[in-house]
Design a protein around this motif. Sequence first.
Motif, PDB file in Angstrom:
ATOM      1  N   GLN A  37       0.832  -1.204   0.000  1.00 46.41           N
ATOM      2  CA  GLN A  37       0.000   0.000   0.000  1.00 46.41           C
ATOM      3  C   GLN A  37       0.866   1.254   0.000  1.00 46.41           C
ATOM      4  O   GLN A  37       0.594   2.210  -0.734  1.00 46.41           O
ATOM      5  N   GLN A  38       1.911   1.252   0.816  1.00 46.03           N
ATOM      6  CA  GLN A  38       2.796   2.418   0.873  1.00 46.03           C
ATOM      7  C   GLN A  38       3.517   2.605  -0.462  1.00 46.03           C
ATOM      8  O   GLN A  38       3.620   3.733  -0.960  1.00 46.03           O
ATOM      9  N   SER A  41       1.091   4.077  -2.881  1.00 49.24           N
ATOM     10  CA  SER A  41       0.760   5.471  -2.556  1.00 49.24           C
ATOM     11  C   SER A  41       1.914   6.417  -2.893  1.00 49.24           C
ATOM     12  O   SER A  41       1.690   7.588  -3.177  1.00 49.24           O
ATOM     13  N   GLU A  42       3.142   5.903  -2.863  1.00 52.00           N
ATOM     14  CA  GLU A  42       4.309   6.716  -3.211  1.00 52.00           C
ATOM     15  C   GLU A  42       4.566   6.718  -4.718  1.00 52.00           C
ATOM     16  O   GLU A  42       5.524   7.346  -5.181  1.00 52.00           O
TER      17      GLU A  42
END
Length: 109
Positions: A37-38, A41-42
């Motif tokens: 997820q990170q 998102s990045e």
Amino acid sequence: MPTNGNTNEWDDEKYNLLNAHFRQKINELLRSDPYLQQAVSEGKELQLGELIDRMTAQDKKLWIEFMRLDRLKLEMDMKDHLEGRGTPYNAQNGFGNSTGSISDEEQPW
């Protein structure tokens, strides 16, 4: 799903089951795994290997079987194409469903 000892035997049902399993598993990982997820998102581009690394040991074994079957499928599709049988190759869909007669959920990835 146990793996078959004959590594050259095509199993359409098993291929479709594994395809559906990994379609669901990858979507589930992208929704639930904090690392993935990170990364998303990045704006990081994820590699397939990163997704496989996040799977359970059992799913990794199933992935190896799926890749074996996928390789057999590609070889069969290429042979059929070269011999003028089967679904003709299409640059947009590969050897896949070019008629639109099956749903996106049924279409192998």
